[in-house]
Each structure stands twice: as structure tokens, then as C-alpha cells.
Design an enzyme around this catalytic site. Structure first.
Site, mmCIF file in Angstrom:
data_model
loop_
_atom_site.group_PDB
_atom_site.id
_atom_site.type_symbol
_atom_site.label_atom_id
_atom_site.label_comp_id
_atom_site.label_asym_id
_atom_site.label_seq_id
_atom_site.Cartn_x
_atom_site.Cartn_y
_atom_site.Cartn_z
ATOM 1 N N LYS A 78 0.819 -1.216 0.000
ATOM 2 C CA LYS A 78 0.000 0.000 0.000
ATOM 3 C C LYS A 78 0.851 1.264 0.000
ATOM 4 C CE LYS A 78 -3.554 -1.835 3.050
ATOM 5 N NZ LYS A 78 -4.135 -1.716 4.380
ATOM 6 N N GLY A 193 -6.759 -13.921 11.006
ATOM 7 C CA GLY A 193 -6.012 -14.510 12.123
ATOM 8 C C GLY A 193 -5.082 -15.640 11.736
ATOM 9 N N GLY A 195 -2.449 -15.440 9.496
ATOM 10 C CA GLY A 195 -1.149 -14.992 8.978
ATOM 11 C C GLY A 195 -0.002 -15.322 9.918
ATOM 12 N N CYS A 198 0.629 -12.520 12.388
ATOM 13 C CA CYS A 198 -0.640 -11.950 12.840
ATOM 14 C C CYS A 198 -0.874 -12.361 14.286
ATOM 15 C CB CYS A 198 -1.710 -12.539 11.930
ATOM 16 S SG CYS A 198 -3.348 -12.424 12.587
ATOM 17 N N THR A 200 -3.981 -11.458 15.769
ATOM 18 C CA THR A 200 -5.408 -11.162 15.973
ATOM 19 C C THR A 200 -6.085 -12.206 16.875
ATOM 20 O OG1 THR A 200 -5.556 -9.979 13.902
ATOM 21 C CG2 THR A 200 -7.610 -10.904 14.732
ATOM 22 N N ASP A 231 -5.946 -16.363 1.873
ATOM 23 C CA ASP A 231 -4.880 -15.449 2.294
ATOM 24 C C ASP A 231 -4.406 -15.775 3.701
ATOM 25 O OD1 ASP A 231 -3.202 -13.313 2.831
ATOM 26 O OD2 ASP A 231 -4.846 -11.902 3.172
ATOM 27 N N TYR A 293 -6.455 4.415 20.752
ATOM 28 C CA TYR A 293 -7.456 3.367 20.941
ATOM 29 C C TYR A 293 -7.053 2.040 20.307
ATOM 30 C CZ TYR A 293 -8.383 5.042 16.238
ATOM 31 O OH TYR A 293 -8.215 5.421 14.938
ATOM 32 N N CYS A 324 0.192 -32.521 -7.724
ATOM 33 C CA CYS A 324 -0.764 -32.762 -8.815
ATOM 34 C C CYS A 324 -0.559 -34.138 -9.446
ATOM 35 C CB CYS A 324 -0.653 -31.669 -9.875
ATOM 36 S SG CYS A 324 -1.253 -30.086 -9.285
HETATM 37 P P1 5GP Z 1 1.198 -15.469 5.803
HETATM 38 O O1 5GP Z 1 1.345 -15.932 4.383
HETATM 39 O O2 5GP Z 1 2.387 -14.713 6.282
HETATM 40 O O3 5GP Z 1 0.801 -16.576 6.726
HETATM 41 O O4 5GP Z 1 -0.048 -14.465 5.815
HETATM 42 C C1 5GP Z 1 -0.061 -13.285 5.064
HETATM 43 C C2 5GP Z 1 -1.295 -12.499 5.419
HETATM 44 O O5 5GP Z 1 -1.329 -12.125 6.801
HETATM 45 C C3 5GP Z 1 -1.414 -11.155 4.725
HETATM 46 O O6 5GP Z 1 -1.765 -11.252 3.369
HETATM 47 C C4 5GP Z 1 -2.457 -10.448 5.573
HETATM 48 O O7 5GP Z 1 -3.773 -10.818 5.226
HETATM 49 C C5 5GP Z 1 -2.161 -10.995 6.967
HETATM 50 N N1 5GP Z 1 -1.458 -9.996 7.788
HETATM 51 C C6 5GP Z 1 -0.361 -9.294 7.477
HETATM 52 N N2 5GP Z 1 0.022 -8.488 8.490
HETATM 53 C C7 5GP Z 1 -0.876 -8.679 9.478
HETATM 54 C C8 5GP Z 1 -1.047 -8.113 10.785
HETATM 55 O O8 5GP Z 1 -0.263 -7.307 11.269
HETATM 56 N N3 5GP Z 1 -2.122 -8.566 11.484
HETATM 57 C C9 5GP Z 1 -2.998 -9.468 10.978
HETATM 58 N N4 5GP Z 1 -4.044 -9.814 11.709
HETATM 59 N N5 5GP Z 1 -2.856 -10.034 9.763
HETATM 60 C C10 5GP Z 1 -1.807 -9.642 9.019
#
Ligand code: 5GP
Length: 329
Positions: A78, A193, A195, A198, A200, A231, A293, A324
Site C-alpha cells: 500500500k 487470524g 497470517g 498476525c 489477531t 490469504d 485506541y 498434482c
Molecule cells: P502469511 O502468508 O504470512 O501466513 O499471511 C499473510 C497475510 O497475513 C497477509 O496477506 C495479511 O492478510 C495478513 N497480515 C499481514 N500483516 C498482518 C497483521 O499485522 N495482522 C494481521 N491480523 N494479519 C496480518
């Protein structure tokens, strides 16, 4: 509280069972898929349907360049601006070695611009779309795709970008996924949640095991005319094979692509420092402060250096091709 007692699974909880296969070699497997029937967009995508995530250290222009050569896609971070794009496209290295008419067309076909719902994200996206009208894909990415304003936000976007392929998310249930598609998205991004960086699930208690989210949602998303992007949560190539086996149309990767030489914007960046886009580190780096917040929902990690991303991609694609041949796909 209502508890759902049906089993919920992550990628690590299942294995693909082999079956009689007419494929003698991985070389007979093609991973390229053509998408030419989007609900809203008249454009088509012809690619290996794996996207680099729009995270700061993953969705870089250097990653996009390597992935485009190999037929994969990138949601750019972004925080990439028009001048970042111009500097990259006009850098000496790229002008002399990469950007012929053909590779440049392929490059623009393989990238998506990303935006959040903040005013500054939207104005940056509009500048990018004006400067680079050849980019056909937009990724509208918010942490919580359940907010009431999100559907209107997507509908407004669709009015401004009638022909673009719009990816929007994230959600983990069919009801909201179909509303997102009906509001104007072509592809819904699934995962909360899961990632690798992540937090969350720990901070909020909210989430859904990734494989079950894809499995349970794919039918309704397809029935309402959408495509599904899984994702988050892929840690090894077999997890990607499992996501496709569960009927995800696209898979997005963050952590698996981290730590490579190309995971940098400037020469001084450290490719091994990888962080969640909702971490305190990301808020401070990209927005200058942390709102009172808010709490962090992302981690900062140091990953090991993995060299060139093209080697990792070959490993990943080799794994999926082999999967495959085991399951005759
Ligand atoms: P990974 O492939 O690393 O398991 O997951 C990538 C995804 O994690 C990203 O595309 C996005 O949706 C999510 N993600 C990236 N940064 C954060 C974060 O700081 N918090 C949370 N909740 N999800 C994240």
C-alpha cells in the site's frame, strides 16, 4: 455464545490422499489458469494463481519483477507511490536489462495496486491508477471485512473503476463474502487470524481455521459468481496444494516469501526484518504514530536470509506440481 462443534481444520490438520494418476511426470502438470469470467470485470488474468501479499516487505517492486518472469502475481504494498513506480521503471538496471515491450506488458499484467479505507490510501491509489492505467487489478484490503461501511466502500469503488478486477477482503464466512461480491468485488480474500505475523487470534479471540474457511465458503462464493483467494497460513508448499485442493482459486503468500534478496524497497532495507501490517512497528513506520485506541495485531520477526526469491518459487511450484501428479490434477 453459540459453539459450533463441527471440526475446524488448518492446513496442518489434513493430508491429500493419492489416487490413480495418468501423469507420469511433473513436467506434464501446468499450473497456469485463465480467468476470463469475472462477475464484474471484462478483463482476464492468465497466470499461476499465486499472489505475493501486499505487505511492506513482500509486495515490493523487486519481488513483483521476479514473480512476473515466473508467471506469478504480486499485490504491491500500500505504501508504493507513483514516484516509487517511476524510479523503479526508469532505473538503469531495469531499462537496460528488463523492460522490453513484452516484459513490461507482462509486468503490468502481473501486479495489483492495493488500498485500505483511509483517505490517504485512496488518494494514493487514484494517483497510481491515473499514472498507470495499464494496471488492471485493485486489491481493497482491510483487516476487518465485516464493517458496515465496507460494502458501500466497495460499491463506490466499482463505480469509479468499472472494468478493473477488484479483490476485496478479508472475511471468513460465506454470508459476508457474497455481500462483498454482490457489492462489486470479483475476488473475495479469505483469512482472519491465520497470517504468520498476525496476532489477531491472541489479541481479540477472533479468527477461523484457514482450511475450513476456504472449504466452507468456496461453494457459495462460486455460486454468487465470485472467485476465492485464500490469504494467510501457508507455511510450506504442501499447504498451497491443500488450499487449491479445497477449491481456492488463488492463494496469497506472505511469510513464505519473506527474507529474500528482493524483499526490500531501497538498498539499505533489511530483507530479514519482517512484520505484520497491523503491528506497532508498521503503524509507526508508515503512519508516524499509534492511535491511542489501537493495539497491535501483528508481530515483528527476524527471518533467516533465503537468497534469491526465484529459487524459492521453483521449489514451491515443484512441490505443487508433484502434488498434482499424486492426485491426477
Ligand atoms: P502469511 O502468508 O504470512 O501466513 O499471511 C499473510 C497475510 O497475513 C497477509 O496477506 C495479511 O492478510 C495478513 N497480515 C499481514 N500483516 C498482518 C497483521 O499485522 N495482522 C494481521 N491480523 N494479519 C496480518
Amino acid at each position: 455464545m453459540i459453539i459450533d462443534y463441527t471440526p475446524k481444520l488448518d492446513f496442518c490438520d489434513v493430508l491429500l490422499v493419492p489416487c490413480y494418476s495418468e501423469l507420469d511426470s511433473r513436467s506434464q502438470v501446468s499450473l497456469v489458469r485463465t480467468f476470463n469470467n469475472f462477475k464484474w470485470s471484462p478483463y482476464k488474468i492468465n497466470c499461476i494463481p499465486i499472489f505475493a501479499a501486499n505487505m511492506h516487505k513482500i509486495g515490493t517492486l523487486k519481488v513483483a519483477k521476479e514473480l512476473s518472469k515466473l508467471g506469478l502475481m504480486t499485490c504491491l504494498s500500500k505504501h508504493i507511490s507513483v514516484s516509487d513506480m517511476n524510479n523503479f521503471l526508469h532505473s538503469e538496471e531495469n531499462l537496460s536489462s528488463f523492460f522490453s515491450a513484452e516484459t513490461s506488458g507482462k509486468f503490468f499484467d502481473s501486479i495489483a495496486f492495493s488500498t485500505g479505507s483511509k483517505e490517504e490510501d485512496i488518494s494514493r491509489l487514484f494517483s497510481l491508477m491515473t499514472a498507470f492505467p495499464q494496471v488492471k487489478i485493485i486489491c481493497i484490503d482491510v483487516a476487518n471485512g465485516y464493517r458496515s461501511s465496507f460494502l458501500k466502500f466497495i460499491a463506490d469503488f466499482r463505480k469509479d473503476f468499472k472494468d478493473h478486477i477488484i479483490i476485496a477482503g478479508n472475511v471468513v464466512t460465506s454470508d459476508q463474502a457474497c455481500k462483498i461480491i454482490d457489492s462489486g468485488a470479483d475476488i473475495v480474500k479469505v483469512g482472519i487470524g491465520s497470517g504468520s505475523v498476525c496476532s489477531t487470534r491472541n489479541v481479540t479471540g477472533v479468527g477461523y481455521p484457514q482450511l475450513s474457511a476456504v472449504l466452507e465458503m468456496q461453494e457459495s462464493v462460486h455460486n454468487c459468481g465470485g472467485f476465492l483467494m485464500s490469504d494467510g497460513g501457508c507455511q510450506v508448499p504442501g499447504d498451497i496444494a491443500k488450499a487449491f485442493a479445497a477449491n481456492a482459486d488463488f492463494v496469497m503468500l506472505g511469510g513464505m516469501l519473506s527474507g529474500h534478496n528482493e524483499c526490500v524497497h531501497e538498498g539499505t532495507d533489511d530483507p530479514c526484518s519482517f512484520y505484520g501490517m497491523s503491528s506497532y512497528h508498521a503503524m509507526e513506520t508508515h503512519y508516524g504514530s499509534i492511535a491511542e485506541y489501537r493495539s497491535s495485531e501483528g508481530k515483528v520477526v527476524t527471518v533467516s536470509a533465503k537468497g534469491s526469491i526465484s529459487n524459492t518459487i521453483q521449489e514451491i511450484l515443484g512441490g505443487i506440481r508433484s502434488a498434482c501428479t499424486y492426485i491426477n490434477c
